[in-house]
Structures are given as structure tokens and as C-alpha cells.
Design a protein around this motif. Structure first.
Motif, PDB file in Angstrom:
ATOM      1  N   ARG A 168       0.832  -1.202   0.000  1.00  0.00           N
ATOM      2  CA  ARG A 168       0.000   0.000   0.000  1.00  0.00           C
ATOM      3  C   ARG A 168       0.867   1.252   0.000  1.00  0.00           C
ATOM      4  N   THR A 169       1.921   1.258   0.822  1.00  0.00           N
ATOM      5  CA  THR A 169       2.781   2.430   0.923  1.00  0.00           C
ATOM      6  C   THR A 169       3.511   2.697  -0.387  1.00  0.00           C
ATOM      7  N   ALA A 170       3.910   1.647  -1.086  1.00  0.00           N
ATOM      8  CA  ALA A 170       4.576   1.827  -2.387  1.00  0.00           C
ATOM      9  C   ALA A 170       3.667   2.569  -3.357  1.00  0.00           C
ATOM     10  N   THR A 171       2.392   2.225  -3.349  1.00  0.00           N
ATOM     11  CA  THR A 171       1.431   2.916  -4.212  1.00  0.00           C
ATOM     12  C   THR A 171       1.246   4.360  -3.770  1.00  0.00           C
ATOM     13  N   GLN A 172       1.086   4.566  -2.462  1.00  0.00           N
ATOM     14  CA  GLN A 172       0.868   5.921  -1.949  1.00  0.00           C
ATOM     15  C   GLN A 172       2.057   6.840  -2.230  1.00  0.00           C
ATOM     16  N   LEU A 173       3.266   6.314  -2.071  1.00  0.00           N
ATOM     17  CA  LEU A 173       4.449   7.132  -2.331  1.00  0.00           C
ATOM     18  C   LEU A 173       4.514   7.569  -3.789  1.00  0.00           C
ATOM     19  N   GLY A 174       4.175   6.663  -4.689  1.00  0.00           N
ATOM     20  CA  GLY A 174       4.167   7.016  -6.104  1.00  0.00           C
ATOM     21  C   GLY A 174       3.115   8.064  -6.415  1.00  0.00           C
ATOM     22  N   ASP A 175       1.915   7.871  -5.862  1.00  0.00           N
ATOM     23  CA  ASP A 175       0.824   8.821  -6.121  1.00  0.00           C
ATOM     24  C   ASP A 175       1.119  10.189  -5.502  1.00  0.00           C
ATOM     25  N   ALA A 176       1.694  10.191  -4.304  1.00  0.00           N
ATOM     26  CA  ALA A 176       2.018  11.462  -3.648  1.00  0.00           C
ATOM     27  C   ALA A 176       3.095  12.217  -4.419  1.00  0.00           C
ATOM     28  N   ALA A 177       4.085  11.494  -4.937  1.00  0.00           N
ATOM     29  CA  ALA A 177       5.147  12.137  -5.714  1.00  0.00           C
ATOM     30  C   ALA A 177       4.580  12.766  -6.980  1.00  0.00           C
ATOM     31  N   GLU A 178       3.641  12.080  -7.617  1.00  0.00           N
ATOM     32  CA  GLU A 178       3.013  12.631  -8.816  1.00  0.00           C
ATOM     33  C   GLU A 178       2.212  13.889  -8.483  1.00  0.00           C
ATOM     34  N   LEU A 179       1.473  13.851  -7.374  1.00  0.00           N
ATOM     35  CA  LEU A 179       0.684  15.016  -6.971  1.00  0.00           C
ATOM     36  C   LEU A 179       1.594  16.202  -6.664  1.00  0.00           C
ATOM     37  N   LEU A 180       2.673  15.961  -5.936  1.00  0.00           N
ATOM     38  CA  LEU A 180       3.600  17.045  -5.603  1.00  0.00           C
ATOM     39  C   LEU A 180       4.198  17.653  -6.865  1.00  0.00           C
ATOM     40  N   THR A 181       4.530  16.809  -7.829  1.00  0.00           N
ATOM     41  CA  THR A 181       5.125  17.291  -9.076  1.00  0.00           C
ATOM     42  C   THR A 181       4.118  18.086  -9.896  1.00  0.00           C
ATOM     43  N   GLU A 182       2.917  17.554 -10.022  1.00  0.00           N
ATOM     44  CA  GLU A 182       1.904  18.184 -10.880  1.00  0.00           C
ATOM     45  C   GLU A 182       1.356  19.482 -10.277  1.00  0.00           C
ATOM     46  N   ARG A 183       1.161  19.486  -8.965  1.00  0.00           N
ATOM     47  CA  ARG A 183       0.480  20.626  -8.338  1.00  0.00           C
ATOM     48  C   ARG A 183       1.429  21.697  -7.842  1.00  0.00           C
ATOM     49  N   TRP A 184       2.620  21.266  -7.356  1.00  0.00           N
ATOM     50  CA  TRP A 184       3.539  22.232  -6.758  1.00  0.00           C
ATOM     51  C   TRP A 184       4.937  22.158  -7.352  1.00  0.00           C
ATOM     52  N   GLY A 185       5.052  21.580  -8.536  1.00  0.00           N
ATOM     53  CA  GLY A 185       6.337  21.539  -9.219  1.00  0.00           C
ATOM     54  C   GLY A 185       7.420  20.810  -8.451  1.00  0.00           C
ATOM     55  N   GLY A 186       7.017  19.859  -7.593  1.00  0.00           N
ATOM     56  CA  GLY A 186       7.984  19.079  -6.825  1.00  0.00           C
ATOM     57  C   GLY A 186       8.591  19.829  -5.649  1.00  0.00           C
ATOM     58  N   ASP A 187       8.026  20.966  -5.297  1.00  0.00           N
ATOM     59  CA  ASP A 187       8.637  21.846  -4.296  1.00  0.00           C
ATOM     60  C   ASP A 187       7.616  22.166  -3.196  1.00  0.00           C
ATOM     61  N   LEU A 188       7.850  21.636  -2.012  1.00  0.00           N
ATOM     62  CA  LEU A 188       6.916  21.863  -0.909  1.00  0.00           C
ATOM     63  C   LEU A 188       6.885  23.315  -0.445  1.00  0.00           C
ATOM     64  N   ARG A 189       7.877  24.098  -0.819  1.00  0.00           N
ATOM     65  CA  ARG A 189       7.827  25.517  -0.477  1.00  0.00           C
ATOM     66  C   ARG A 189       6.659  26.194  -1.188  1.00  0.00           C
ATOM     67  N   ARG A 190       6.285  25.690  -2.342  1.00  0.00           N
ATOM     68  CA  ARG A 190       5.137  26.257  -3.060  1.00  0.00           C
ATOM     69  C   ARG A 190       3.834  25.930  -2.348  1.00  0.00           C
ATOM     70  N   LEU A 191       3.781  24.776  -1.697  1.00  0.00           N
ATOM     71  CA  LEU A 191       2.609  24.444  -0.873  1.00  0.00           C
ATOM     72  C   LEU A 191       2.510  25.439   0.275  1.00  0.00           C
ATOM     73  N   ARG A 192       3.640  25.720   0.907  1.00  0.00           N
ATOM     74  CA  ARG A 192       3.649  26.692   2.015  1.00  0.00           C
ATOM     75  C   ARG A 192       3.190  28.057   1.516  1.00  0.00           C
ATOM     76  N   GLU A 193       3.655  28.443   0.328  1.00  0.00           N
ATOM     77  CA  GLU A 193       3.254  29.735  -0.232  1.00  0.00           C
ATOM     78  C   GLU A 193       1.756  29.760  -0.511  1.00  0.00           C
ATOM     79  N   GLN A 194       1.229  28.651  -1.022  1.00  0.00           N
ATOM     80  CA  GLN A 194      -0.213  28.602  -1.285  1.00  0.00           C
ATOM     81  C   GLN A 194      -0.998  28.778   0.008  1.00  0.00           C
ATOM     82  N   ALA A 195      -0.448  28.264   1.092  1.00  0.00           N
ATOM     83  CA  ALA A 195      -1.121  28.385   2.391  1.00  0.00           C
ATOM     84  C   ALA A 195      -0.854  29.734   3.050  1.00  0.00           C
ATOM     85  N   ASP A 196      -0.105  30.626   2.385  1.00  0.00           N
ATOM     86  CA  ASP A 196       0.276  31.926   2.950  1.00  0.00           C
ATOM     87  C   ASP A 196       0.975  31.775   4.295  1.00  0.00           C
ATOM     88  N   GLY A 197       1.653  30.643   4.471  1.00  0.00           N
ATOM     89  CA  GLY A 197       2.378  30.418   5.709  1.00  0.00           C
ATOM     90  C   GLY A 197       1.497  30.124   6.906  1.00  0.00           C
TER      91      GLY A 197
END
Length: 216
Positions: A95-124
Motif C-alpha cells: 500500500r505504501t509503495a502505491t501511496q508514495l508514487g501517487d504522492a510524488a506525482e501530486l507534488l510534481t503536478e500541483r507544486w512543481g515538486g517543491d513543498l515551499r510552493r505548498l507553504r506559499e499557497q497556504a500563505d504560511g
């Protein structure tokens, strides 16, 4: 016998004052790769499995080259399963192998692979950051809390972050469960280190007992 809370906390920090990221060999910086590795570690630690196994598995994933979202998403499922198994993460490996793959795809597609962009979207804002983290497969409230406890070291806008699990550790030690009082007792200690030490006391009675015994 009444114990000095400051001494109890010093004993705990002397013996267990390290973050889980440090234990996993992550040199945490405010850059994409270490932040991603921390998210993976938080994912692994949030399962009902020993922390030492989660830490060893985070190291195994790194050694397998699965250290950024592009490589994680590009690896085939069996490669991820095998790396998880080498770390001892067998109970949840498929299950974790699947989740890790799906999470990596989501991070890449939505935030360009950069969690700092998630923080920016949340305005900190901490609540919104916590909510967005839970959009990743495998990251629930517990995983989000783990990430935030650790990332406050390089995201000062998150600090101080002492969540329910950290405060449970304080209660087990007979310490105040008020974050401001704990920070005062900890002095100049990094809040991320304080949080990690308190969590260790929460999840391991032996850690709490040793700190109390040495404070006598």
C-alpha cells in the motif's frame, strides 16, 4: 518526591534531543529535496510501526535513489516495494509503495515538486499548511503533525509547533502541558528538538522513565 521540571526536561533533551530527520540522515534545509525526504519520513512514521523501522526505511529509500519526487514517481512499483522491504517496512509495503508514487506525482503536478510552493499557497498559515499536507495519499493528521514538528526547524513561521503528541509526552513526564511554559523551560533549545524529545517520551515509556530516574 517532587522533581524539578527543568531538570527533568534537561535529562530528556540530553539523552533524546535530536529530530527524527537527523536520525534518518536528512540534513534539513529549506530546499526541495530535503523537504521531500522529510515528507516521506513523516509518511512512514505515521503508520503503526516502530519509529526505528520507519527511520531505517527512509534511509533505504534514499539509498535506492528514491530521494526526490521525480525519481519516486519514475520508479516502478516493485522497486518501491523492494526498498521498503529492505528498511523492514514489510507490513505496509504494498500500500505504501502505491501511496508514495501517487504522492510524488501530486507534488510534481500541483507544486512543481517543491513543498515551499505548498507553504506559499497556504500563505504560511499553519492550519492551511496542515490541511494541504493531508491531500497527499498516506499523509493524514498524524503525518501532517510529524512533518510540521520537524519542518519548524527551517520554516520559522511554523514555530513553535508542539502538537498533541508532544504535549502527551510532557504529561507523562509530569511537565506542564502548556506550550509557552515548556518553551520557557527549554530555554534556547530548538522547538523542533524539544518536540521530538517529548514525542519520544510519549511513545516510549522507557524514555520517560529514564529521564525521571536521572532527574532524581
Amino acid at each position: 518526591m517532587s522533581r524539578d521540571p527543568g531538570r527533568v526536561l534537561r535529562e530528556l533533551l540530553d539523552a533524546h534531543g535530536r529530530t527524527y530527520a537527523e536520525e534518518a540522515g536528512i540534513r534539513l534545509r529549506d530546499t526541495p529535496q530535503p523537504l521531500y525526504r522529510l515528507m516521506v519520513l513523516a509518511h512512514l512514521l505515521s503508520a503503526r510501526i516502530r519509529g526505528s523501522i520507519a527511520v531505517a526505511t527512509a534511509r533505504a529509500l534514499h539509498e535506492a535513489g528514491l530521494r526526490d519526487p521525480r525519481r519516486m514517481a519514475g520508479a516502478d512499483w516493485q522497486e518501491r516495494v523492494d526498498a521498503l522491504g529492505r528498511g523492514g517496512y514489510r507490513r505496509y509495503d504494498e500500500r505504501t509503495a502505491t501511496q508514495l508514487g501517487d504522492a510524488a506525482e501530486l507534488l510534481t503536478e500541483r507544486w512543481g515538486g517543491d513543498l515551499r510552493r505548498l507553504r506559499e499557497q497556504a500563505d504560511g498559515e499553519v492550519p492551511e499548511t496542515r490541511r494541504l499536507l493531508q491531500e497527499f495519499p498516506g499523509i493524514g493528521p498524524t503525518g501532517a503533525d510529524i512533518f510540521l514538528r520537524e519542518v519548524q526547524r527551517v520554516w520559522p513561521g511554523i514555530a513553535p509547533y508542539l502538537d498533541r503528541k508532544a504535549l502527551q509526552g510532557a504529561q507523562r513526564l509530569g511537565l506542564p502541558d502548556d506550550p509557552d511554559r515548556l518553551l520557557e523551560l527549554a530555554g534556547s533549545t530548538d522547538p523542533a528538538v524539544l518536540a521530538a524529545a517529548l514525542v519520544r517520551a510519549s511513545v516510549d515509556r522507557g524514555v520517560a522513565r529514564d529521564a525521571l530516574d536521572h532527574a532524581d
